[in-house]
Design a protein around this motif. Structure first.
Motif, PDB file in Angstrom:
ATOM      1  N   UNK A 188       0.838  -1.201   0.000  1.00 31.30           N
ATOM      2  CA  UNK A 188       0.000   0.000   0.000  1.00 31.30           C
ATOM      3  C   UNK A 188       0.869   1.245   0.000  1.00 31.30           C
ATOM      4  N   UNK A 189       0.282   2.364  -0.370  1.00 38.41           N
ATOM      5  CA  UNK A 189       1.050   3.599  -0.493  1.00 38.41           C
ATOM      6  C   UNK A 189       1.674   4.034   0.834  1.00 38.41           C
ATOM      7  N   UNK A 190       0.955   3.895   1.928  1.00 35.42           N
ATOM      8  CA  UNK A 190       1.437   4.409   3.198  1.00 35.42           C
ATOM      9  C   UNK A 190       2.609   3.624   3.774  1.00 35.42           C
ATOM     10  N   UNK A 191       2.613   2.318   3.583  1.00 36.82           N
ATOM     11  CA  UNK A 191       3.664   1.489   4.218  1.00 36.82           C
ATOM     12  C   UNK A 191       4.369   0.585   3.229  1.00 36.82           C
ATOM     13  N   UNK A 192       4.368   0.980   1.955  1.00 40.13           N
ATOM     14  CA  UNK A 192       4.912   0.100   0.919  1.00 40.13           C
ATOM     15  C   UNK A 192       6.407  -0.197   1.118  1.00 40.13           C
ATOM     16  N   UNK A 193       7.157   0.807   1.529  1.00 38.55           N
ATOM     17  CA  UNK A 193       8.603   0.592   1.682  1.00 38.55           C
ATOM     18  C   UNK A 193       8.913  -0.298   2.870  1.00 38.55           C
ATOM     19  N   UNK A 194       8.313   0.004   4.013  1.00 40.02           N
ATOM     20  CA  UNK A 194       8.568  -0.801   5.208  1.00 40.02           C
ATOM     21  C   UNK A 194       8.061  -2.223   5.041  1.00 40.02           C
ATOM     22  N   UNK A 195       6.936  -2.389   4.335  1.00 38.28           N
ATOM     23  CA  UNK A 195       6.412  -3.732   4.106  1.00 38.28           C
ATOM     24  C   UNK A 195       7.356  -4.549   3.234  1.00 38.28           C
ATOM     25  N   UNK A 196       7.912  -3.913   2.185  1.00 33.27           N
ATOM     26  CA  UNK A 196       8.834  -4.620   1.305  1.00 33.27           C
ATOM     27  C   UNK A 196      10.130  -4.961   2.032  1.00 33.27           C
ATOM     28  N   UNK A 197      10.627  -4.032   2.872  1.00 39.83           N
ATOM     29  CA  UNK A 197      11.822  -4.302   3.670  1.00 39.83           C
ATOM     30  C   UNK A 197      11.584  -5.492   4.589  1.00 39.83           C
ATOM     31  N   UNK A 198      10.427  -5.501   5.238  1.00 36.07           N
ATOM     32  CA  UNK A 198      10.106  -6.603   6.144  1.00 36.07           C
ATOM     33  C   UNK A 198      10.007  -7.924   5.394  1.00 36.07           C
ATOM     34  N   UNK A 199       9.434  -7.888   4.178  1.00 39.60           N
ATOM     35  CA  UNK A 199       9.305  -9.108   3.380  1.00 39.60           C
ATOM     36  C   UNK A 199      10.675  -9.676   3.020  1.00 39.60           C
ATOM     37  N   UNK A 200      11.555  -8.827   2.534  1.00 41.72           N
ATOM     38  CA  UNK A 200      12.888  -9.297   2.131  1.00 41.72           C
ATOM     39  C   UNK A 200      13.668  -9.804   3.343  1.00 41.72           C
ATOM     40  N   UNK A 201      13.620  -9.066   4.431  1.00 40.68           N
ATOM     41  CA  UNK A 201      14.404  -9.438   5.612  1.00 40.68           C
ATOM     42  C   UNK A 201      13.858 -10.674   6.321  1.00 40.68           C
ATOM     43  N   UNK A 202      12.610 -11.031   6.034  1.00 40.80           N
ATOM     44  CA  UNK A 202      12.055 -12.237   6.650  1.00 40.80           C
ATOM     45  C   UNK A 202      12.766 -13.492   6.158  1.00 40.80           C
ATOM     46  N   UNK A 203      13.462 -13.385   5.034  1.00 43.25           N
ATOM     47  CA  UNK A 203      14.181 -14.544   4.484  1.00 43.25           C
ATOM     48  C   UNK A 203      15.694 -14.303   4.471  1.00 43.25           C
ATOM     49  N   UNK A 204      16.136 -13.461   5.361  1.00 41.52           N
ATOM     50  CA  UNK A 204      17.565 -13.152   5.452  1.00 41.52           C
ATOM     51  C   UNK A 204      18.405 -14.400   5.663  1.00 41.52           C
TER      52      UNK A 204
END
Length: 473
Positions: free
Chosen positions: A267-283
């Motif tokens: 979503x527009x409001x949290x798109x960056x933080x959501x994508x960061x969280x998604x990528x880092x979930x598989x660190x």
């Protein structure tokens, strides 16, 4: 009248006996067989040479003893430096752990700064009789420990100030190319390096043989011959575009180091933080960390230097901002080479291996102050880890210098023993050659005194008889 025959014969004899008696007395009173050159011309020269040798060797022995004291003073300063370096290393180990806050690391850096200043003072102020020992000026020096011309032992003490400790040949190249090191294609310090293979990199998912990790492994396999070591730096993929937002699904997704990312609405409001969280979930599977940069951008890093392989499908590049168009790319790390001496690289055959490492053709890497003790900073995890490497090199340098000083002290101690023994032997030879034989000289003195008394009596009686004759006349 004719001359008195008794006096004519006895007077010269009396003069000779008196002179010999005086010489006996001189030898007895001085204890020396030779008191001047006329006593024994060749023996007098030998005595002078022996006297000169004894005095010179005695002075040389004192020189050697002072050399030991000088080395001990330098060791005291270096020992203090070792203690400081060990404390800095302890702080670096502490700061390398991420359960400390930034304020904690700032406090650690304050103590590190104090220790570095103390280390600099040790290098500047350690001296022996006003002669600076650890500031780099005590080089090409010698201690004269013998009797002859240039009979000396050399001594050099390395600069122990902070801008010299840790100094070595080091250079970080550009990001490595994807091509592997070819067989018999690269030489470092005259040693041919083996090819890099996929077995050298067990964490990258593509182009493993060409990764910085694989190339560092190949180089390090020959470190005992080349005296050069290598390590892969952190892989950094910069921001490409801003996160656009949208839905990642079966038609629009991206693949990062073999892991597929889909099924998320940004979503527009949290798109960056959501994508960061998604990528880092598989660190733990990708080895890649995402961080928010700029307004809505994302940067990717791999701390261990593995390759970052990215592929976007459909509109995933617009949704994530990770690429400008649909497709794939590979980000590699850079390689750092370091050595205590010069590093010479050369291509063999078809060449190109140096460029694949991120260096120029026939690259020459000299000693530099890029990583020395005065640049240690533990305010970040990366800085703390680099501090460990710098401190370890510094401890190795100081320990090696202390070993050399210890060897010098041992040599000087043995030299002192040998010189004292040589002085003792020279004294014994001189005594045998120059000391008077008291018993012999006393007997000779007594004999000469008896003869002198007899001759004096004869001359006296002869003079008396002559006087009687003159009286009769």
């Amino acid at each position: 009248m004719t001359a008195n025959p008794f006096i004519t014969g006895a007077a010269p004899r009396l003069s000779k006996v008196a002179r010999e008696s005086e010489e006996n007395m001189a030898r007895l009173s001085s204890g020396n067989r030779i008191n001047n050159a006329r006593d024994d011309v060749s023996g007098f020269q030998q005595l002078e040479r022996l006297s000169s040798k004894i005095k010179s060797l005695d002075r040389a022995a004192r020189n050697a003893a002072e050399g030991v004291n000088l080395a001990k003073q330098a060791e005291i300063g270096l020992d203090g430096g070792i203690n400081v370096l060990q404390r800095i290393r302890e702080l670096a180990v502490q700061a390398a752990s991420d359960h400390y806050t930034q304020d904690d690391r700032e406090s650690m850096q304050q103590e590190v700064g104090y220790m570095i200043r103390h280390l600099e003072q040790l290098g500047e102020r350690t001296n022996y009789s006003g002669i600076s020992l650890l500031d780099g000026s005590f080089i090409d020096k010698s201690v004269h420990v013998g009797f002859d011309f240039r009979d000396a032992v050399g001594i050099n003490i390395r600069d122990a100030r902070t801008r010299e400790l840790g100094r070595h040949a080091v250079l970080t190249g550009a990001t490595v190319g994807v091509d592997a090191i070819g067989r018999d294609r690269l030489q470092i310090n005259g040693i041919t390096i083996r090819e890099s293979t996929t077995l050298d990199d067990t964490v990258s998912t593509s182009f493993q043989a060409g990764s910085a990790i694989a190339k560092a492994e190949a180089i390090n396999d020959f470190s005992r011959f080349t005296k050069v070591e290598a390590y892969a730096n952190r892989t950094e993929r910069a921001i490409v575009a801003e996160v656009g937002g949208g839905t990642l699904d079966l038609d629009n997704y991206f693949v990062l180091n073999g892991e597929t990312f889909s099924g998320l609405s940004l979503s527009q409001g949290s798109r960056t933080s959501d994508l960061v969280a998604l990528i880092n979930s598989r660190l733990d599977r990708t080895g890649v960390l995402a961080t928010h940069r700029g307004e809505t951008g994302i940067a990717l890093t791999a701390e261990d230097g593995r390759n970052i392989a990215l592929r976007t499908v459909g509109n995933a590049h617009e949704i994530t901002g990770l690429r400008n168009d649909e497709g794939s790319d590979l980000t590699t790390a850079s390689l750092t080479l370091f050595s205590n001496d010069l590093v010479r690289m050369a291509d063999i055959g078809a060449g190109g291996s140096e460029q694949a490492l991120g260096y120029r053709a026939n690259q020459l890497i000299g000693l530099t102050e890029a990583q020395t003790m005065d640049k240690v900073n533990v305010t970040t995890r990366l800085g703390a880890n680099m501090a460990l490497r710098i401190v370890d090199r510094s401890i190795e340098q100081v320990s090696r210098e202390r070993s050399l000083l210890g060897a010098f002290s041992n040599r000087m101690n043995r030299t002192v023993d040998a010189l004292e023994s040589a002085v003792q032997q020279a004294w014994e030879v001189r005594q045998k050659l120059g000391d008077a034989d008291v018993a012999h000289e006393a007997a000779e003195k007594a004999k000469h005194d008896v003869i002198k008394s007899a001759l004096s009596s004869v001359i006296s009686q002869s003079n008396a008889q002559t006087s009687k004759v003159l009286n009769l006349l």
